[in-house]
Design an enzyme around this catalytic site. Structure first.
Site, PDB file in Angstrom:
ATOM      1  N   ASP A 357     -13.848   8.661  -8.636  1.00 31.25           N
ATOM      2  CA  ASP A 357     -13.728   7.695  -7.554  1.00 31.25           C
ATOM      3  C   ASP A 357     -15.137   7.423  -7.030  1.00 31.25           C
ATOM      4  O   ASP A 357     -16.069   8.186  -7.316  1.00 31.25           O
ATOM      5  CB  ASP A 357     -12.839   8.293  -6.463  1.00 31.25           C
ATOM      6  CG  ASP A 357     -12.695   7.369  -5.279  1.00 31.25           C
ATOM      7  OD1 ASP A 357     -12.484   6.166  -5.492  1.00 31.25           O
ATOM      8  OD2 ASP A 357     -12.825   7.849  -4.140  1.00 31.25           O
ATOM      9  N   ASP A 551      -6.064   9.112  -4.165  1.00 31.39           N
ATOM     10  CA  ASP A 551      -6.496   9.708  -5.436  1.00 31.39           C
ATOM     11  C   ASP A 551      -5.547  10.797  -5.916  1.00 31.39           C
ATOM     12  O   ASP A 551      -5.630  11.224  -7.075  1.00 31.39           O
ATOM     13  CB  ASP A 551      -7.903  10.311  -5.289  1.00 31.39           C
ATOM     14  CG  ASP A 551      -8.964   9.249  -5.065  1.00 31.39           C
ATOM     15  OD1 ASP A 551      -8.817   8.153  -5.633  1.00 31.39           O
ATOM     16  OD2 ASP A 551      -9.922   9.509  -4.318  1.00 31.39           O
TER      17      ASP A 551
END
Length: 653
Positions: A357, A551
């Site tokens: 990420d 996430d």
């Protein structure tokens, strides 16, 4: 030389002194007697047997004393029982449960068989030295587990709570959310909270692996396990004792020692098959020559079978391999990395792609407003509307806008709705306001300046009463070690990929600065999942590194899910297989290296143990190796394997 003419020395495994308790390691597929007290006096029966066998060897070999059989039995039987009574007891109890194929039964049969053919000193010596070897093995395993727990178990037994103007010393479990605790210089912080003193300095090594002091200012988060360094600090508690990050870390570390790697599971299964096979082979070594050899002497071939049994004991494998993984977990903890199981040490050695990420992983996640641009709209009023709406969110971008508008008087916000992957929608003083990315504008069919799509900054577009009103430009900073992390991953032939919900122009800019292989932007949480699934279908063994709630699904899907533990959400940390406590992306490389170090040590032990055992098994069956050589090989290999495993925790990275 015939067995009855030898001076007998038998390696002992009954290594428990009085007061030591039987301890069965069912999880390792290997039962052995617990190490008990670490001081030598606690092992007086074993030490007494050792002294007896050493004195008898000196008298027989050096001074050539001759003892009658009756006198030898009178000396060696007590020594044998002193050193081996626990082993014999365990073998008997397991035999009652029809469990014959274990090391205790092997050692009991081998030593009693040695007594039966007159090899008294060898029988005692085998039991004594086997017991000493087991003692060192147990001590090494206990120390490895203790070092893992001691590394993090630094919660104080009590904390000072400020209640009604008075300081009360209480157990941390009695403190409630909202209470204020005082931490003096040198004391440990007992609970997670917010610093309400103007400033303070903390040692965070137990949580992050970093010895560098961390300066905190008023309003910043302070975690249990940190040590106050310089002045009295007051902290408002934000989480209960059981919910603190340190408590969760401790649970993860304890769980990690019980989750076995594939290598451990294989060795456990292997030992259960291997032991009965070698027992059968030992029987064949004794009995088969009767049909093939003309001058068959039972005592000679029985002696060879006993040597075969002693060397076949799989201790070196079954003990040193889990010990190697304990060492790897301990080394990782010292470096601020928590593996939630030994199996993930193995997984990290096979990773060939690391997917990350952007915000909070490669960047600091600390946003700062660069500019406010109004489109036929007053910029101050636009900022006020945006800050009012964003005050209902905890996203880093929202916090940056609210912080930037700190001197403005916010309005009333109602019916605020967070649209995942897009932004916010709500009513601010009876006006409908949208704040988010350009996907949000497209979703509501709002026209906007197309230059926003190519802007290299993070943009929060604003809509007021269905009209495009302008945007706020926000910048994030790269983490100091992000570039080095990508370089080091490439040096290991690992591809790097970035997945982000930010727009493609921003993602491309960051990826270009870092030198990443691929970068994908404009992704919703479900898009990230689809992208990771597609990469896995290409045959990739990938690790995903993230920190946000969005996430968590991708972290769970990856072969190795890695969470940034400092800024990371609780959901992501709980889902992850590995937690990086100080949020440094360079620790990803460290985790891979620790996995490879552990794997190398474990396989060194397997190859060493199996090679020496096979050699001595062949020599024993051929009548070349004696019981002395068998026990020295068995105990010696075990100790070498243990020392090799223990050294993992002393490696500096």
């Amino acid at each position: 030389m015939k067995p009855e003419n030898r001076h007998q020395h038998c390696c002992s495994d009954g290594h428990n002194a009085p007061g030591q308790k039987e301890h069965v390691h069912e999880d390792d597929g290997h039962s052995h007697v617990a190490a008990g007290p670490q001081n030598w006096l606690g092992h007086w029966p074993l030490l007494t047997a050792l002294v007896i066998i050493m004195v008898m060897m000196l008298l027989e070999y050096a001074f050539h004393f001759c003892f009658s059989t009756l006198l030898q039995l009178g000396i060696y039987i007590p020594a044998y029982l002193l050193s081996g009574y626990n082993v014999l007891g365990l073998a008997f109890r397991k035999a009652l449960r029809l469990d014959f194929f274990n090391e205790f039964f092997l050692m009991s049969v081998a030593t009693l068989g040695a007594f039966a053919i007159g090899a008294y000193s060898e029988a005692v010596a085998v039991m004594v030295f086997y017991s000493i070897g087991e003692w060192f093995q147990d001590a090494a395993v206990s120390n490895a587990k203790r070092s893992i727990k001691a590394l993090l178990d630094i919660r104080p037994d009590s904390v000072n709570v400020l209640r009604g103007g008075q300081i009360t010393n209480v157990n941390p479990s009695q403190v409630q959310i909202g209470d204020v605790i005082q931490v003096k210089p040198g004391e440990k912080v007992g609970l997670d909270g917010e610093l309400i003193s103007d400033k303070a300095m903390f040692n965070t090594a137990a949580l992050t692996g970093e010895s560098r002091p961390d300066n905190k200012t008023k309003g910043e988060t302070v975690l249990a396990g940190m040590i106050n360094l310089n002045q009295l600090a007051e902290i408002r508690v934000k989480a209960l004792f059981k919910d603190s990050k340190l408590s969760r870390i401790l649970e993860m570390v304890q769980d990690a020692t019980t989750r076995k790697s594939r290598t451990q599971l294989f060795i456990s299964r292997f030992a259960k098959v291997y032991t009965p096979i070698v027992f059968l082979l030992a029987v064949l070594v004794v009995g088969l020559p009767y049909l093939l050899v003309t001058d068959y002497v039972f005592s000679d071939w029985l002696y060879r079978g006993l040597v075969f049994l002693v060397i076949s004991c799989p201790c070196a494998l079954v003990v040193s391999i889990p010990l190697g993984y304990f060492g790897g977990i301990g080394l990782a903890s010292k470096n601020g990395i928590l593996f939630k199981g030994a199996n993930f040490l193995d997984v990290m050695t096979k990773v060939d792609m690391v997917v990350m990420d952007k915000t909070g992983t490669l960047t600091k996640g600390v946003f700062n407003v660069q500019k406010v641009v109004g489109y036929n709209f007053d910029e101050r009023e636009l900022l006020t509307l945006a800050a009012t709406l964003e005050s209902k969110s905890t996203h880093p971008v929202a916090l940056a806008i609210v912080r930037y508008a700190a001197d403005l008087k916010l309005m009333n916000a109602a019916d605020v709705e967070e649209i995942a992957g897009h932004g916010l929608k709500g009513m601010v003083d009876d006006r409908m306001v949208l704040a988010g990315n350009t996907r949000l504008l497209k979703k509501f069919n709002i026209g906007y300046d197309p230059d926003l799509d190519s802007d290299a900054g993070t943009i929060v577009a604003l809509v007021v009463d269905n009209r495009y009103a302008g945007y706020i430009s926000i910048a994030d900073e790269l983490k100091a070690d992000a570039k080095q992390a990508i370089t080091d991953l490439h040096a290991l032939n690992i591809q790097t990929v970035m997945l982000s919900g930010d727009k493609q122009s921003v993602v491309d800019n960051i990826a270009g600065l870092l030198g990443m292989d691929k970068a994908f932007g404009d992704l919703l949480p479900e898009d990230k999942v689809a992208k990771v699934e597609a990469l896995k279908q290409e045959g990739r063994r990938l690790a995903f590194v993230g920190d946000g709630v969005n996430d968590a699904p991708v972290v769970a899907l990856a072969d190795a899910g890695i969470a940034m533990g400092g800024l990371g959400s609780d959901a992501t940390i709980e889902t992850a297989d590995i937690v990086i406590q100080n949020d440094q992306p360079s620790k990803i490389v460290t985790a891979i290296r620790i996995g490879k170090i552990t794997r190398n040590v474990v396989w060194q032990n397997i190859i060493l143990a199996m090679t020496i055992k096979v050699i001595v098994l062949v020599l024993g069956a051929g009548g070349v190796a004696t019981l002395w050589e068998a026990v020295i090989a068995d105990v010696g290999v075990a100790l070498l394997a243990i020392l090799n495993a223990v050294r993992i925790q002393r490696i500096r990275l």
